[in-house]
Design a protein around this motif. Structure first.
Motif, short mmCIF file in Angstrom:
data_model
loop_
_atom_site.label_atom_id
_atom_site.label_comp_id
_atom_site.label_asym_id
_atom_site.label_seq_id
_atom_site.Cartn_x
_atom_site.Cartn_y
_atom_site.Cartn_z
N ALA A 165 11.88 -9.41 -11.30
CA ALA A 165 10.64 -10.16 -11.46
C ALA A 165 9.43 -9.38 -10.97
CB ALA A 165 10.72 -11.50 -10.73
N LEU A 166 9.66 -8.36 -10.16
CA LEU A 166 8.55 -7.58 -9.59
C LEU A 166 8.26 -6.31 -10.37
CD1 LEU A 166 6.48 -7.01 -7.36
CD2 LEU A 166 8.32 -6.05 -5.98
N PHE A 167 9.30 -5.69 -10.92
CA PHE A 167 9.14 -4.41 -11.61
C PHE A 167 9.35 -4.56 -13.11
CE2 PHE A 167 10.19 -3.19 -7.28
CZ PHE A 167 9.29 -2.15 -7.03
N VAL A 168 8.74 -3.65 -13.85
CA VAL A 168 8.88 -3.64 -15.30
C VAL A 168 8.91 -2.19 -15.76
CG1 VAL A 168 6.38 -3.69 -15.74
CG2 VAL A 168 7.94 -4.60 -17.45
N GLU A 169 9.63 -1.92 -16.85
CA GLU A 169 9.62 -0.58 -17.43
C GLU A 169 8.47 -0.46 -18.41
OE1 GLU A 169 12.53 2.63 -19.74
OE2 GLU A 169 13.33 0.68 -19.09
N ARG A 170 7.57 0.48 -18.14
CA ARG A 170 6.39 0.64 -18.98
C ARG A 170 6.08 2.13 -19.10
NH1 ARG A 170 2.76 -2.40 -16.26
NH2 ARG A 170 3.33 -4.28 -17.41
N ASP A 171 5.88 2.60 -20.33
CA ASP A 171 5.55 4.01 -20.59
C ASP A 171 6.61 4.94 -20.01
OD1 ASP A 171 3.16 3.18 -21.80
OD2 ASP A 171 2.11 3.19 -19.87
N GLY A 172 7.87 4.51 -20.10
CA GLY A 172 8.97 5.34 -19.66
C GLY A 172 9.15 5.41 -18.16
N ALA A 173 8.46 4.54 -17.42
CA ALA A 173 8.58 4.56 -15.96
C ALA A 173 8.74 3.14 -15.45
CB ALA A 173 7.33 5.19 -15.34
N ASP B 280 17.29 1.76 -8.49
CA ASP B 280 16.56 2.37 -7.38
C ASP B 280 15.54 1.38 -6.83
OD1 ASP B 280 15.70 4.38 -5.57
OD2 ASP B 280 14.09 4.94 -6.94
N ALA B 281 14.88 0.63 -7.73
CA ALA B 281 13.91 -0.38 -7.30
C ALA B 281 14.60 -1.46 -6.47
CB ALA B 281 13.23 -1.00 -8.51
N LYS C 174 7.53 0.42 -12.97
CA LYS C 174 6.29 0.17 -12.24
C LYS C 174 6.24 -1.28 -11.78
CE LYS C 174 3.71 3.45 -15.13
NZ LYS C 174 2.55 3.63 -16.04
N PRO C 175 5.51 -1.55 -10.69
CA PRO C 175 5.26 -2.95 -10.32
C PRO C 175 4.52 -3.65 -11.45
CG PRO C 175 4.69 -1.47 -8.52
CD PRO C 175 4.93 -0.61 -9.72
N ASP C 176 4.87 -4.91 -11.69
CA ASP C 176 4.32 -5.63 -12.84
C ASP C 176 3.00 -6.31 -12.50
OD1 ASP C 176 4.19 -6.48 -15.43
OD2 ASP C 176 5.75 -8.00 -15.27
N TYR C 177 2.03 -5.49 -12.08
CA TYR C 177 0.69 -6.00 -11.82
C TYR C 177 -0.31 -4.86 -11.95
CZ TYR C 177 1.89 -4.23 -7.11
OH TYR C 177 2.30 -3.46 -6.05
N ASP C 178 -1.57 -5.24 -12.09
CA ASP C 178 -2.66 -4.28 -12.18
C ASP C 178 -2.73 -3.48 -10.88
OD1 ASP C 178 -5.05 -2.90 -12.43
OD2 ASP C 178 -6.26 -4.68 -12.89
N PRO C 179 -2.66 -2.16 -10.93
CA PRO C 179 -2.76 -1.37 -9.70
C PRO C 179 -4.03 -1.66 -8.89
CG PRO C 179 -2.04 0.03 -11.51
CD PRO C 179 -2.41 -1.31 -12.11
N SER D 154 0.81 -1.21 0.00
CA SER D 154 0.00 0.00 0.00
C SER D 154 0.85 1.26 0.00
CB SER D 154 -0.92 0.01 1.22
OG SER D 154 -1.78 -1.12 1.21
N ASN D 155 2.07 1.17 0.48
CA ASN D 155 2.92 2.36 0.62
C ASN D 155 4.15 2.33 -0.28
OD1 ASN D 155 1.55 3.78 2.98
ND2 ASN D 155 1.86 1.73 3.81
N MET D 156 4.17 1.46 -1.26
CA MET D 156 5.33 1.36 -2.14
C MET D 156 5.46 2.62 -3.00
SD MET D 156 6.20 -1.59 -4.97
CE MET D 156 6.17 -2.91 -3.76
#
Length: 307
Positions: A198-206, A171-172, A208-213, A161-163
């Motif tokens: 395995a947790l993060f992915v680069e998407r739209d230049g940022a 940095d990740a 992000k965690p690799d799951y649906d928010p 919730s606070n990531m």
């Protein structure tokens, strides 16, 4: 392999296939190894916010094993990794995800398999024991049991919730180390890197965690003031198949006392404690991989109970 399994991209982490869920949603999985292998396949089920990339080292180890190579299928649940995001976030539940596992097994033509379930994946494995016992040739429960400790759930709820949003993959990784280093003193730099990637992915230049928010809505609704439901009936559905319980030495989700209760209810259950790791062990160190390999050979020889 059935026609429902659609070939996808050839990524570094296994061969990616896509399968349609029971409601038509696109599910992704990574397939490793020879489909024709006579040994039982492994079906790997990740944790709540994780995906099939968590099992890359394990899958490569088993698919290229010198003595007993196996096919390995590592799933991305709906809303995670390369799978489609569900328009209805309330579908992000273990019951729906168990149905998704069955859809994948049907599409791949898997009649019996060894399930390797980490955390959420272990819950799904226990549910499948009640839903489709004939599918299960053995189960590895990775740092999960029928009784889940509220302190561990509170920790997971807090960090998800606070990531904060990392500025780069380095940095990740730094952020992940800060969150988990007190529980994972035994990890190498390569382990931390793989865990983060395995947790993060680069998407739209940022980054992000690799799951649906919207997955976080399921976490936000957790009422930690209420008693956490137990899954002993679902666990008992596994009493007739080989079972290996893996616990991280520093786990705050699965206690040693719960493992003792599990062993009493399933006298043939094997146990492994992974030193220097918490919730949940990464299944990347060689002693753990070798132990799972020995367990899988036991599953190969186990005769399923007659109906």
């Amino acid at each position: 392999m059935n026609d429902e399994a659609m070939a996808g991209t050839g990524e570094r982490e296994g061969r990616v296939l896509y399968v349609k869920a029971q409601d038509g949603l696109k599910l992704a999985l990574r397939l490793y190894g020879d489909w024709q292998s006579p040994a039982l396949p492994l079906v790997c089920l990740p944790g709540l916010s994780r995906n099939g990339r968590d099992f890359d080292k394990l899958a490569r180890f088993f698919s290229a094993h010198a003595d007993t190579p196996r096919m390995v299928a590592a799933l991305d649940y709906r809303g995670r990794g390369l799978s489609g995001y569900d328009p209805d976030w309330t579908h992000y539940t273990p019951m729906v995800e168990a149905d998704d596992v069955l859809a994948v097994a049907t599409a791949l033509g898997i009649e019996r398999a060894i399930l390797v379930g980490t955390s959420r994946g272990g819950i799904i494995s226990m549910i499948l024991g009640a839903m489709r016992p004939g599918l299960i040739a053995g189960v590895v429960l990775n740092d999960i049991g029928p009784k889940i400790e509220g302190t561990g759930l509170a920790r997971i709820k807090n960090y998800l919730s606070n990531m904060r949003t990392p500025q780069s993959m380095s940095d990740a990784e730094k952020m992940v180390r800060q969150i988990a280093s007190h529980s994972f003193a035994a990890l190498s730099d390569d382990d931390w890197r793989a865990y983060t990637e395995a947790l993060f992915v680069e998407r739209d230049g940022a980054i992000k965690p690799d799951y649906d928010p919207k997955l976080l809505k399921t976490v936000a609704t957790l009422d930690l003031e209420e008693a956490v439901p137990t899954l002993w009936p679902q666990f008992d559905s596994l009493r007739h198949v080989p079972l290996l319980s893996i616990r991280g030495e520093n786990s705050d989700l699965l206690t040693a006392a719960t493992v003792e209760e599990m062993a009493w209810r399933h006298p043939g259950m094997e146990r492994l404690t992974v030193e220097g790791q918490g919730h949940a062990p990464l299944l990347r160190d060689q002693p753990t991989l070798d132990r799972i390999a020995a367990f899988a050979r036991r599953c190969d020889l186990h005769q399923p109970a007659k109906p």
